[in-house]
Design an enzyme around this catalytic site. Structure first.
Site, PDB file in Angstrom:
ATOM      1  N   LYS A 276      44.035  32.495  37.983  1.00  0.00           N
ATOM      2  CA  LYS A 276      43.141  31.377  37.671  1.00  0.00           C
ATOM      3  C   LYS A 276      43.747  30.118  38.248  1.00  0.00           C
ATOM      4  O   LYS A 276      44.969  30.010  38.388  1.00  0.00           O
ATOM      5  CB  LYS A 276      43.008  31.219  36.149  1.00  0.00           C
ATOM      6  CG  LYS A 276      41.742  30.516  35.736  1.00  0.00           C
ATOM      7  CD  LYS A 276      40.573  31.478  35.817  1.00  0.00           C
ATOM      8  CE  LYS A 276      39.315  30.948  35.191  1.00  0.00           C
ATOM      9  NZ  LYS A 276      38.406  32.079  34.891  1.00  0.00           N
TER      10      LYS A 276
HETATM   11  N1  GLU Z   1      35.415  32.218  36.883  1.00  0.00           N
HETATM   12  C1  GLU Z   1      34.745  33.462  36.676  1.00  0.00           C
HETATM   13  C2  GLU Z   1      35.387  34.221  35.529  1.00  0.00           C
HETATM   14  O1  GLU Z   1      35.984  33.648  34.664  1.00  0.00           O
HETATM   15  C3  GLU Z   1      34.569  34.263  37.955  1.00  0.00           C
HETATM   16  C4  GLU Z   1      35.825  34.698  38.626  1.00  0.00           C
HETATM   17  C5  GLU Z   1      35.615  35.335  39.981  1.00  0.00           C
HETATM   18  O2  GLU Z   1      34.476  35.540  40.368  1.00  0.00           O
HETATM   19  O3  GLU Z   1      36.610  35.596  40.644  1.00  0.00           O
HETATM   20  O4  GLU Z   1      35.257  35.412  35.424  1.00  0.00           O
END
Ligand code: GLU
Length: 424
Positions: free
Chosen positions: A113
């Site tokens: 993240k």
């Molecule tokens: N931010 C989204 C999540 O928390 C998508 C992450 C992604 O598509 O890599 O799952």
């Protein structure tokens, strides 16, 4: 016996919450000591300073992070959040949840993240572009289509992903669409990616209501958060025939017992940017929204909104976690003990986003693009499979649905680490 010797780098309420979830799941599957800490803690992180020239000629330095939790099961994957309350500990917790999520749904990814401490609404379009490009520039050596692949999260969108992709491509000297997902379609984005998280949430809600034998036409829904995920969930559930009786964002919450006109709310937000003063329902407080009597309550914003203070007061039949980490450990315990609320835990509930991100990455790597119908059919098939495995695990071990989902996700990561061994 293994023992982690770790600093307070990530220490925060939300990181401790993710760790407690892990510990509970690791105990439940008797994860060997030699694997626990390796599986639990993030592998590495990068913190960067991001100086931006402002429209008025001044310079502001923002702080950004990327935490890569696990790369044992593939490139790490996860969004980048632009929000004023971002902390390194929060990003680390979110990176853990990404690991369990990609693993649970069987994607060949790890978890990561990113985040920048900024309220993106206070930046001009040009400033936002500079910040996005600067973030990618600083991360160039830490990311890659086979290393770590970002995507949108709270406060970021397709346009930002496009700028980041362009910055990375300029650095490597050729177009590299697979470096991020959630891009505009014109730059190699996937059909259906923008709606994917919300469509996935709505689909799972529909399937679980069917299991409960509640006709979706009689279901009432309250949604906290009207960003990409909340609004797309509302739209899809309304299409399925559910009645959306309450919506909210950080500027206000609105209740209409006969159902809010979601297209009207979307048009309003398109012109006003926020829900403030929306006239399609009675204004209520955010706390009131969470405690409304409804069939499905959907937190679709930030972490830790269902707490020990309101968990006993919830009046929903189902809690569908579109946000990551919306329920604290104490609230989770209360909900478990109540036993009258079906929980669709975050790592399952919102996995539609990263599933279609995976499809986008595959399309980019193979230079072969799919139509929307193919994307949606494959998305729903993967969600059905994940749902089945979670419910089988729940039944087999008499776990809560959250514990079932987390144990499946964690087990797969631990198995990969066990099989790969420890580098001498
Ligand atoms: N931010 C989204 C999540 O928390 C998508 C992450 C992604 O598509 O890599 O799952």
């Amino acid at each position: 016996m293994s023992k982690a010797i770790v600093s307070s780098l990530y220490d925060s309420e939300v990181f401790r919450m993710a760790c407690r979830q892990f510990d509970k799941a690791a105990d439940a599957i008797s994860l060997p000591d030699t694997l626990r800490d390796r599986t639990k803690y993030p592998r590495r992180c990068l913190a960067v300073s991001l100086p931006i020239r402002r429209q008025d000629g001044s310079v502001t330095v923002f702080e950004g992070y990327r935490v890569q939790h696990n790369l044992s099961t593939g490139p790490s994957k996860g969004g980048i959040r632009f929000h004023q309350s971002v902390t390194l500990g929060e990003v680390a917790a979110l990176s853990m949840w990404m690991s369990w999520k990609t693993s649970l749904v069987g994607l060949p990814y790890g978890g990561a993240k990113g985040g920048v401490i900024v309220d993106p609404h206070t930046l001009s379009e040009t400033e936002l572009e500079h910040l996005s490009r600067r973030y990618m520039q600083e991360m160039v050596n830490f990311l890659g289509p086979h290393v770590d692949v970002p995507a949108p999260d709270v406060g970021t969108n397709e346009k930002i992903m496009g700028w980041m992709m362009d910055t990375y491509s300029n650095h490597v000297g050729h177009l590299e669409p697979a470096i991020v997902t959630g891009k505009p379609i014109a730059l190699g984005g996937s059909q259906g990616r923008r709606e994917a998280t919300g469509e996935g949430v709505a689909y799972l809600v529909k399937q679980y209501l069917r299991d409960l034998k509640v006709p979706i036409g009689r279901a009432t829904v309250a949604i906290q958060g009207f960003g990409n995920v909340g609004s797309e969930t509302a739209r899809a559930l309304a299409r399925y025939g559910a009645k959306i009786i309450a919506i909210s964002d950080h500027t206000g919450a609105f209740h209409h017992p006969k159902g809010i006109n979601i297209e009207k709310a979307l048009t309003y937000v398109r012109s006003q940017k926020v829900l403030r003063d929306f006239d399609g329902g009675e204004p209520i407080t955010n706390a009131e929204l969470l405690e409304l009597k409804c069939t499905v309550l959907i937190p679709a914003a930030l972490e830790r909104v269902i707490t020990e203070k309101n968990a006993a007061q919830l009046k929903c039949r189902m809690l569908a976690e579109a946000a990551n980490g919306p329920t604290t450990n104490a609230a989770d315990k209360i909900i478990d003990e109540r036993g009258d609320i079906e929980v669709i835990p975050d790592v399952l509930c919102n996995s539609g986003g990263v599933i279609v991100s995976y499809f986008e990455w595959l399309q980019n790597l193979s230079n072969f693009y799919w139509d929307r119908e193919e994307v949606m059919t494959k998305l729903f098939a993967m969600l059905d499979k994940a749902k089945l495995s979670v419910d089988a695990q729940k039944k087999k071990f008499q776990f809560s649905r959250r514990l079932a989902a987390l144990t499946l996700g964690i087990q797969r990561v631990a198995d990969a680490k066990q099989s790969r061994g420890l580098f001498p």
